[in-house]
Design a protein around this motif. Structure first.
Motif, PDB file in Angstrom:
ATOM      1  N   LEU A  53      16.743  18.362  44.002  1.00 48.39           N
ATOM      2  CA  LEU A  53      15.603  17.943  43.116  1.00 48.39           C
ATOM      3  C   LEU A  53      14.817  16.739  43.383  1.00 48.39           C
ATOM      4  N   GLN A  54      15.508  15.727  44.216  1.00 50.93           N
ATOM      5  CA  GLN A  54      14.765  14.567  44.658  1.00 50.93           C
ATOM      6  C   GLN A  54      13.999  14.857  45.856  1.00 50.93           C
ATOM      7  N   GLY A  55      14.010  15.993  46.509  1.00 48.73           N
ATOM      8  CA  GLY A  55      13.512  16.271  47.853  1.00 48.73           C
ATOM      9  C   GLY A  55      14.246  16.793  48.692  1.00 48.73           C
ATOM     10  N   VAL A  56      14.023  16.865  49.970  1.00 49.10           N
ATOM     11  CA  VAL A  56      14.878  17.115  51.322  1.00 49.10           C
ATOM     12  C   VAL A  56      15.818  16.036  51.901  1.00 49.10           C
ATOM     13  N   SER A  57      17.149  16.567  51.918  1.00 43.34           N
ATOM     14  CA  SER A  57      17.820  15.538  52.447  1.00 43.34           C
ATOM     15  C   SER A  57      18.287  15.923  53.794  1.00 43.34           C
ATOM     16  N   GLU A  58      18.008  15.138  54.825  1.00 48.08           N
ATOM     17  CA  GLU A  58      18.347  15.597  56.164  1.00 48.08           C
ATOM     18  C   GLU A  58      19.282  14.669  56.976  1.00 48.08           C
ATOM     19  N   HIS A  59      20.456  15.026  57.334  1.00 51.66           N
ATOM     20  CA  HIS A  59      21.267  14.069  58.004  1.00 51.66           C
ATOM     21  C   HIS A  59      21.802  14.646  59.602  1.00 51.66           C
ATOM     22  N   THR A  60      21.565  13.910  60.566  1.00 48.62           N
ATOM     23  CA  THR A  60      22.249  14.213  61.980  1.00 48.62           C
ATOM     24  C   THR A  60      23.583  13.585  62.127  1.00 48.62           C
ATOM     25  N   LEU A  61      24.449  14.598  62.548  1.00 52.37           N
ATOM     26  CA  LEU A  61      25.800  14.048  62.958  1.00 52.37           C
ATOM     27  C   LEU A  61      26.555  14.593  64.131  1.00 52.37           C
ATOM     28  N   SER A  62      27.320  13.822  64.524  1.00 53.13           N
ATOM     29  CA  SER A  62      27.895  14.176  66.018  1.00 53.13           C
ATOM     30  C   SER A  62      29.459  14.251  65.862  1.00 53.13           C
ATOM     31  N   ALA A  63      30.077  14.920  66.554  1.00 50.95           N
ATOM     32  CA  ALA A  63      31.705  15.031  66.525  1.00 50.95           C
ATOM     33  C   ALA A  63      32.194  14.512  68.008  1.00 50.95           C
ATOM     34  N   ASP A  64      33.382  14.317  68.032  1.00 49.55           N
ATOM     35  CA  ASP A  64      34.046  13.489  69.094  1.00 49.55           C
ATOM     36  C   ASP A  64      34.177  14.592  70.327  1.00 49.55           C
ATOM     37  N   SER A  65      34.250  15.787  70.057  1.00 51.67           N
ATOM     38  CA  SER A  65      34.644  16.759  71.195  1.00 51.67           C
ATOM     39  C   SER A  65      34.166  18.237  70.455  1.00 51.67           C
ATOM     40  N   THR A  66      34.367  19.215  71.562  1.00 50.96           N
ATOM     41  CA  THR A  66      34.017  20.481  71.217  1.00 50.96           C
ATOM     42  C   THR A  66      34.975  21.325  70.221  1.00 50.96           C
ATOM     43  N   ASP A  67      36.273  20.796  70.278  1.00 49.71           N
ATOM     44  CA  ASP A  67      37.321  21.381  69.194  1.00 49.71           C
ATOM     45  C   ASP A  67      37.031  20.596  67.905  1.00 49.71           C
ATOM     46  N   GLU A  68      36.483  19.454  67.880  1.00 52.89           N
ATOM     47  CA  GLU A  68      36.171  18.835  66.615  1.00 52.89           C
ATOM     48  C   GLU A  68      34.920  19.564  66.099  1.00 52.89           C
ATOM     49  N   VAL A  69      33.799  19.595  66.720  1.00 53.16           N
ATOM     50  CA  VAL A  69      32.624  20.387  66.007  1.00 53.16           C
ATOM     51  C   VAL A  69      32.933  21.610  65.679  1.00 53.16           C
ATOM     52  N   ASN A  70      33.868  22.548  66.453  1.00 58.68           N
ATOM     53  CA  ASN A  70      34.056  23.781  66.162  1.00 58.68           C
ATOM     54  C   ASN A  70      34.713  23.738  64.644  1.00 58.68           C
TER      55      ASN A  70
END
Length: 476
Positions: free
Chosen positions: A366-383
């Motif tokens: 309701l306040q607008g569009v919320s955007e956040h970019t995040l990164s994980a430590d490894s391929t296993d973590e991001v999966n």
């Protein structure tokens, strides 16, 4: 329902094929142990019923017998269904499938309006009919009974149950059966619990519930199975209703009853209005239990080189971020990223970030569009995080409005023996003078009757405790 948007997720969630029952959390061994326990409960209650002399003791014993018989039939039916599927090779494996979470379902504020004739209620010209009424609530093999309201007569405009029934580990496609049982107080010598039908059902299914339990059931003679139930009060099923996910609400709502008819095609003389009221609350596990947790790096202020490391927990429609795991219980999150039905999760644009294993969370609020970019430590973590987001959005999609907020769940009440009279919500404005009725008749019982009452209360209390312990062990 809003569409859940999730891009580039590896291994999209696979739902169970339609028509395939949800897998029960109880193993075959657990079900057989429950059957064995209910058989013992039934044997003990039958002896108590034979020895009971006071009408209220007999009513409680008859109710306990009906509940035990209902549970036994439910457990045996489930075992038979599993063994039939196994023989036919229809066992469904859920390995590799992503299923929605389960939930706690609470039912409270149960009230059943009555519709007496005007000559009965307002002009005080009706007869002196009195009834004993209680409810059974069933989801799969989980069966709970409410307290019993005795002395229901024309002075009561509704039957109100103070019980709070709590079901654990319930799937999103649950179908809860609400059944109302009634006994006319002056008919004490009728056949209880339709023992011939129960005997036939148990005999038909006893061959498929395991060698030990089946042998014990099939080897019983009529006297063992029926016992002194023929001397007990008979409770009749007078109405039933169904509750589903669509009925979940944070307030009390009204639902329709289906009135049962006897062999003559007539409904029971208890003047039911055809509706009942209750509050059905649901708390999916995804709102109160972490889906996934771990460290993530969050890009701040659109600065490609400005990243901050957080301990993140995905739960309750948000990704909550703290400096370290030790801060969870002592401080509010430093950052909360909404993860709702309107959330899109995709790979981050490599032109706007300089780290590997990155993804973008975008949510319209309701306040607008919320955007956040995040990164994980490894391929296993991001999966791991991708699968967690999959699960959380799947839970929200299938639990629908139950995931909009955390509903208040009242603590369950213990089933007590009700030897007192329940009053109507209209008693604050009585239509006529009423005789004073004692709140309890326990003091009028003889010594041996009091001992029997204590034995029955202890037996029912132990049964509730054992069922609760077994349910906890099963969910673990």
């Amino acid at each position: 329902m809003e569409k859940v948007k999730l891009r580039r997720i590896k291994g999209l969630p696979k739902l169970p094929p339609s028509g395939i029952p949800t897998v029960s959390l109880l193993s075959d061994t657990d079900l057989q142990q429950k059957i064995d326990h209910e058989i013992k409960m039934r044997e003990g209650t039958t002896k108590l019923l034979a020895a009971s002399k006071h009408p209220n003791q007999r009513l409680e014993a008859a109710r306990s017998l009906l509940c035990s018989n209902t549970r036994i039939i439910s457990y045996m039916t489930e075992l038979q269904r599993r063994k039939t599927q196994e023989v036919l090779g229809q066992s469904q494996s859920n390995e590799g499938n992503q299923l929605p979470c389960r939930a706690q379902i609470s039912v409270s504020d149960i009230r059943i309006p009555l519709m007496w004739k005007d000559t009965d209620h307002f002009k005080n010209k009706g007869d002196y009919r009195q009834y004993a009424v209680f409810c059974l609530l069933k989801v799969g093999t989980e069966i709970f009974d409410t307290s019993m309201i005795t002395n229901v007569d024309r002075s009561m405009t509704d039957i109100t149950f103070e019980d709070v029934v709590l079901f654990q580990d319930i799937p999103h496609d649950f179908e809860m059966k609400v059944e109302v049982y009634c006994h006319k107080m002056h008919e004490e010598l009728s056949v209880a619990n339709t023992p011939k039908k129960i005997r036939k059902k148990i005999s038909d299914m006893s061959g498929s519930v395991g060698r030990s339990v089946g042998k014990r059931l099939s080897g019983l003679n009529d006297a063992d199975v029926i016992g002194s139930m023929v001397l007990g009060p008979r409770f009749e099923l007078v109405a039933k209703g169904t509750l589903q996910l669509q009925d979940v609400d944070d307030s009390v709502r009204t639902f329709d009853f289906e009135l049962e008819k006897n062999s003559e095609g007539k409904v029971h003389e208890l003047p039911l209005f055809g509706n009942y009221c209750c509050r059905v609350a649901a708390v999916p596990d995804c709102l109160v239990k972490p889906i996934v947790s771990g460290y993530l790096n969050v890009q701040e202020d659109d600065d490609l080189s400005n990243w901050r490391r957080y301990w993140c927990v995905l739960k309750n429609l948000q990704l909550a971020c703290w400096s370290s795991p030790s801060d969870i219980d002592v401080a509010h999150p430093l950052l909360s990223i909404p993860v709702t039905k309107s959330t899109q999760i995709s790979d981050a644009d490599p032109r706007t970030c300089n780290q590997a294993h990155t993804f973008l969370i975008k949510t319209v609020t309701l306040q607008g569009v919320s955007e956040h970019t995040l990164s994980a430590d490894s391929t296993d973590e991001v999966n791991k995080w991708w699968e967690g987001f999959q699960q959380h959005l799947l839970d929200q999609a299938l639990w629908k409005h139950a995931c909009d907020e955390v509903m208040a769940i009242k603590p369950p009440t213990k089933n007590k023996m009700a030897f007192y009279r329940k009053s109507s919500i209209y008693d604050d404005t009585p239509l006529r003078e009423r005789d004073t009725v004692s709140d309890s008749i326990v003091g009028d019982l003889r010594v041996d009757d009091a001992q029997l009452t204590h034995m029955l209360s202890t037996l029912m209390g132990e049964a509730s405790q054992i069922r609760g312990t077994q349910s906890t062990q099963g969910s673990t």
